[in-house]
Design a protein around this motif. Structure first.
Motif, PDB file in Angstrom:
ATOM      1  N   VAL A  97       0.906  -1.338   0.104  1.00 17.52           N
ATOM      2  CA  VAL A  97      -0.060  -0.074  -0.081  1.00 17.52           C
ATOM      3  C   VAL A  97       0.825   1.324   0.185  1.00 17.52           C
ATOM      4  CG1 VAL A  97      -1.466   1.264   1.448  1.00 17.52           C
ATOM      5  CG2 VAL A  97      -2.135  -1.004   1.034  1.00 17.52           C
ATOM      6  N   VAL A  98       1.838   1.097   0.874  1.00 13.14           N
ATOM      7  CA  VAL A  98       2.616   2.589   1.116  1.00 13.14           C
ATOM      8  C   VAL A  98       3.680   2.690  -0.261  1.00 13.14           C
ATOM      9  CG1 VAL A  98       4.774   3.457   2.105  1.00 13.14           C
ATOM     10  CG2 VAL A  98       2.989   2.286   3.403  1.00 13.14           C
ATOM     11  N   THR A  99       4.046   1.474  -0.886  1.00 12.81           N
ATOM     12  CA  THR A  99       4.875   1.784  -2.099  1.00 12.81           C
ATOM     13  C   THR A  99       3.916   2.033  -3.320  1.00 12.81           C
ATOM     14  OG1 THR A  99       6.244  -0.079  -1.439  1.00 12.81           O
ATOM     15  CG2 THR A  99       6.061   0.397  -3.962  1.00 12.81           C
ATOM     16  N   GLU A 100       2.641   1.771  -3.296  1.00 15.53           N
ATOM     17  CA  GLU A 100       1.677   2.187  -4.389  1.00 15.53           C
ATOM     18  C   GLU A 100       1.316   3.665  -4.196  1.00 15.53           C
ATOM     19  OE1 GLU A 100      -3.168   1.684  -5.179  1.00 15.53           O
ATOM     20  OE2 GLU A 100      -2.205   0.104  -4.080  1.00 15.53           O
ATOM     21  N   VAL A 101       1.259   4.001  -2.934  1.00 13.01           N
ATOM     22  CA  VAL A 101       1.040   5.685  -2.831  1.00 13.01           C
ATOM     23  C   VAL A 101       2.349   6.529  -3.148  1.00 13.01           C
ATOM     24  CG1 VAL A 101       0.777   7.204  -0.707  1.00 13.01           C
ATOM     25  CG2 VAL A 101      -0.619   5.408  -0.872  1.00 13.01           C
ATOM     26  N   ILE A 102       3.497   5.963  -2.792  1.00 11.34           N
ATOM     27  CA  ILE A 102       4.692   6.628  -3.360  1.00 11.34           C
ATOM     28  C   ILE A 102       4.856   6.790  -4.701  1.00 11.34           C
ATOM     29  CG2 ILE A 102       7.164   6.577  -3.198  1.00 11.34           C
ATOM     30  CD1 ILE A 102       6.966   5.516  -0.514  1.00 11.34           C
ATOM     31  N   ASP A 103       4.373   5.433  -5.404  1.00  4.68           N
ATOM     32  CA  ASP A 103       4.595   5.433  -6.925  1.00  4.68           C
ATOM     33  C   ASP A 103       3.557   6.399  -7.387  1.00  4.68           C
ATOM     34  OD1 ASP A 103       6.323   3.445  -7.141  1.00  4.68           O
ATOM     35  OD2 ASP A 103       4.882   1.842  -7.124  1.00  4.68           O
ATOM     36  N   GLY A 104       2.330   6.860  -6.652  1.00  5.52           N
ATOM     37  CA  GLY A 104       1.328   7.714  -7.259  1.00  5.52           C
ATOM     38  C   GLY A 104       1.875   9.210  -7.497  1.00  5.52           C
ATOM     39  N   VAL A 105       2.686   9.635  -6.618  1.00  3.04           N
ATOM     40  CA  VAL A 105       3.206  10.990  -6.667  1.00  3.04           C
ATOM     41  C   VAL A 105       4.571  11.072  -7.464  1.00  3.04           C
ATOM     42  CG1 VAL A 105       2.228  11.459  -4.572  1.00  3.04           C
ATOM     43  CG2 VAL A 105       4.465  10.722  -4.437  1.00  3.04           C
ATOM     44  N   GLU A 106       4.888  10.008  -8.167  1.00  4.43           N
ATOM     45  CA  GLU A 106       6.223   9.925  -8.622  1.00  4.43           C
ATOM     46  C   GLU A 106       6.337  11.046  -9.695  1.00  4.43           C
ATOM     47  OE1 GLU A 106      10.002   8.968  -8.737  1.00  4.43           O
ATOM     48  OE2 GLU A 106       8.394   7.856  -7.529  1.00  4.43           O
ATOM     49  N   GLY A 107       5.484  11.392 -10.293  1.00  2.00           N
ATOM     50  CA  GLY A 107       5.458  12.328 -11.410  1.00  2.00           C
ATOM     51  C   GLY A 107       4.950  13.838 -10.960  1.00  2.00           C
ATOM     52  N   LYS A 108       4.708  13.865  -9.620  1.00  2.15           N
ATOM     53  CA  LYS A 108       4.135  15.382  -9.095  1.00  2.15           C
ATOM     54  C   LYS A 108       5.252  15.997  -8.514  1.00  2.15           C
ATOM     55  CE  LYS A 108      -0.511  13.294  -8.436  1.00  2.15           C
ATOM     56  NZ  LYS A 108      -1.570  13.014  -7.424  1.00  2.15           N
ATOM     57  N   SER A 109       5.314  17.315  -8.744  1.00  2.00           N
ATOM     58  CA  SER A 109       6.440  17.961  -8.367  1.00  2.00           C
ATOM     59  C   SER A 109       6.065  18.697  -6.936  1.00  2.00           C
ATOM     60  CB  SER A 109       7.055  19.154  -9.265  1.00  2.00           C
ATOM     61  OG  SER A 109       5.934  19.886  -9.966  1.00  2.00           O
ATOM     62  N   GLU A 110       4.621  19.109  -7.236  1.00  2.00           N
ATOM     63  CA  GLU A 110       4.112  19.597  -5.859  1.00  2.00           C
ATOM     64  C   GLU A 110       2.806  18.916  -5.711  1.00  2.00           C
ATOM     65  OE1 GLU A 110       3.650  23.889  -5.648  1.00  2.00           O
ATOM     66  OE2 GLU A 110       5.444  24.201  -6.376  1.00  2.00           O
ATOM     67  N   PHE A 111       2.470  18.731  -4.418  1.00  5.49           N
ATOM     68  CA  PHE A 111       1.111  18.132  -4.034  1.00  5.49           C
ATOM     69  C   PHE A 111       0.948  18.360  -2.552  1.00  5.49           C
ATOM     70  CE2 PHE A 111       4.398  15.126  -3.867  1.00  5.49           C
ATOM     71  CZ  PHE A 111       4.647  14.525  -2.466  1.00  5.49           C
ATOM     72  N   ASP A 112      -0.246  17.874  -2.150  1.00  3.52           N
ATOM     73  CA  ASP A 112      -0.588  18.097  -0.782  1.00  3.52           C
ATOM     74  C   ASP A 112      -0.586  16.831   0.112  1.00  3.52           C
ATOM     75  OD1 ASP A 112      -1.881  18.362   1.675  1.00  3.52           O
ATOM     76  OD2 ASP A 112      -3.887  19.261   1.194  1.00  3.52           O
ATOM     77  N   TYR A 113       0.368  16.868   1.096  1.00  2.00           N
ATOM     78  CA  TYR A 113       0.775  15.377   1.728  1.00  2.00           C
ATOM     79  C   TYR A 113      -0.274  14.857   2.377  1.00  2.00           C
ATOM     80  CZ  TYR A 113       3.907  12.251   4.348  1.00  2.00           C
ATOM     81  OH  TYR A 113       4.434  11.169   4.618  1.00  2.00           O
ATOM     82  N   ILE A 114      -1.269  15.690   2.767  1.00  2.00           N
ATOM     83  CA  ILE A 114      -2.478  15.216   3.411  1.00  2.00           C
ATOM     84  C   ILE A 114      -3.252  14.146   2.714  1.00  2.00           C
ATOM     85  CG2 ILE A 114      -4.694  15.682   4.823  1.00  2.00           C
ATOM     86  CD1 ILE A 114      -2.105  16.542   6.303  1.00  2.00           C
ATOM     87  N   ASP A 115      -3.616  14.929   1.270  1.00  2.00           N
ATOM     88  CA  ASP A 115      -4.433  14.248   0.444  1.00  2.00           C
ATOM     89  C   ASP A 115      -3.874  13.014  -0.212  1.00  2.00           C
ATOM     90  OD1 ASP A 115      -6.481  15.884   0.327  1.00  2.00           O
ATOM     91  OD2 ASP A 115      -5.773  17.166  -1.249  1.00  2.00           O
ATOM     92  N   GLU A 116      -2.510  12.825  -0.563  1.00  3.38           N
ATOM     93  CA  GLU A 116      -1.594  12.031  -1.143  1.00  3.38           C
ATOM     94  C   GLU A 116      -1.206  10.664  -0.173  1.00  3.38           C
ATOM     95  OE1 GLU A 116      -1.335  11.461  -4.091  1.00  3.38           O
ATOM     96  OE2 GLU A 116      -2.267  13.696  -4.898  1.00  3.38           O
ATOM     97  N   PHE A 117      -0.893  11.150   1.041  1.00  6.66           N
ATOM     98  CA  PHE A 117      -0.300  10.041   1.876  1.00  6.66           C
ATOM     99  C   PHE A 117      -1.283  10.040   3.300  1.00  6.66           C
ATOM    100  CE2 PHE A 117       3.280  10.919  -0.716  1.00  6.66           C
ATOM    101  CZ  PHE A 117       4.007  10.052  -0.701  1.00  6.66           C
TER     102      PHE A 117
END
Length: 415
Positions: free
Chosen positions: A130-150
């Motif tokens: 699950v954690v690996t999937e979430v990290i992979d999900g932001v691989e191409g994002k330079s900026e994001f909300d850590y609350i939403d993504e993690f």
């Protein structure tokens, strides 16, 4: 109470019952001032009590003493403030957090075997997935909300898998559980003394309706998950139908929120405090992640407080306690009690005192605490393994709560 009132004029103490007190930061200095005083601290409020106020219990030993004496201090009137002064007809009355032994014992046994440390350790491979999937999900994002993504995503995925919820229900669960905690803090318009649970009734009904639907599905097509196990407990007569619904509601809500807060606040601390970041990095590199997570839990304290209600007139900590007085157990203060922790205001993953009150104590110690700790441990290990480096891309935004140490926004960018 008059002596306490006089001291309050000398040492201004904020209203711990008011969510606004926690809007900018946790008032640790105020809690320390109260903790150092003899006796307890009385907070006048009409909210969620019938005696005109609540007692703030801030010392570690006092909280442990109250939590081990359910005969004198009951959970049946509500588990936390402002969810206290709950009537017997409240839909939460059969929730495990609102029960005392011996009833509490059989409700806990119904699910406890699914959260034993040896069982939770078997969760590690798929939590890591699950954690690996979430990290992979932001691989191409330079900026994001850590609350939403993690912070929202990881515990929702984990809880859904433990319970046996379909993948497509995850986003619904995040939304409804978030609304649930927001509703409990919506006390505007409540009658004097009314429980905050009253505001959350419509959300509770959504969660219990979902639990009922899942019960029918799992009995028709059983799987190795908690919905199936608890549904079978009802069939065997070990718990009744309403107890099942309440159990599943607790697992959906509490199993999500505590971990969500810890994931959010630990990263905020890492990004804002270079000394803490260095300590976290060192602990992970040296294989001390489990001890580091225990210290994060103490230092952050995701749940500020829980509560008990006095069942009779008695004397406690030198104070005359009346029947139905609400005792608010401030874990956030007790976890920095210098009588228990050396240099309590310092984040120190190497400290020897690792048994905090982040998950309570006694019979109501959180049943899922092994799982929550494992999620946080795996997340920090994988972030380091993958070389994920972040920095703040804006101001973190705190939530509005006198119950949960909420963080609602944490904008980050790749470092």
């Amino acid at each position: 109470m008059s002596l306490l009132d006089e001291k309050a004029e000398v040492l201004p103490i904020p209203d711990f019952s008011d969510a606004a007190t926690y809007a900018d930061e946790v008032p640790h200095s105020a809690f320390a001032a109260v903790r150092e005083r003899p006796g307890l601290h009385w907070i006048p409020t009409k909210l969620a009590n019938e005696n005109g106020g609540i007692w703030a219990v801030t010392r570690f030993s006092d909280i442990v003493e109250i939590e081990k004496d359910p005969d004198a201090f009951t959970s049946t009137k509500g588990p936390a403030f402002p969810l206290t002064n709950m009537g017997p007809d409240n839909p939460a009355a059969n929730m495990i957090m609102c029960t005392d032994p011996p009833r509490h014992n059989y409700l806990r046994r119904a699910a406890a075997k699914g959260f034993a440390p040896r069982i939770v350790s078997n969760f590690e491979p798929w939590i890591r997935e699950v954690v690996t999937e979430v990290i992979d999900g932001v691989e191409g994002k330079s900026e994001f909300d850590y609350i939403d993504e993690f912070a929202r995503t990881i515990p929702a995925y984990v809880v859904a898998r433990v319970l046996g919820s379909p993948r497509e229900d995850r986003e619904w669960m995040i939304r409804v559980v978030t609304e649930h905690f927001e509703a409990e803090q919506d006390v505007d318009g409540l009658d004097d003394g009314a429980s905050g649970f009253d505001s959350a009734v419509p959300i509770i009904e959504q969660l219990t309706d979902y639990a009922r639907k899942m019960q029918q599905q799992k009995l028709a097509e059983p799987e190795n998950d908690m919905f199936t196990e608890l549904a079978r407990c009802v069939e065997r007569g070990e718990i009744n139908q309403d107890e099942y619904l309440q159990w599943m509601w607790v697992m959906m809500a509490a199993g999500y929120e505590t971990t969500h807060t810890m994931i959010a606040q630990s990263m905020r601390m890492y990004l804002q405090d270079p000394e803490a970041a260095e300590a976290i990095d060192s602990a992970v590199k040296s294989g001390q992640t489990e001890r580091m997570v225990a210290e994060l839990l103490r230092y952050i304290t995701p749940v500020y407080q829980m509560a008990r209600t006095a069942t009779r007139d008695l004397t406690f900590a030198g104070e005359q306690i009346r029947r139905n007085d609400v005792m608010v157990l401030y874990y956030v203060a007790a976890n920095r009690d210098p009588a228990v922790f050396s240099e309590p205001d310092r984040f120190n993953p190497s400290r020897s005192e690792t048994d905090s009150l982040a998950f309570g104590s006694g019979v109501h110690r959180c049943i899922g605490y092994h799982l929550a700790k494992l999620e946080l441990q795996i997340l920090w290990e994988e972030l380091h393994k993958r070389g994920v480096k972040l920095e703040l891309a804006g101001e973190p935004k705190r939530g509005w709560s006198n119950y949960i140490n909420l963080l609602t926004e944490l904008p980050v960018r790749r470092a």
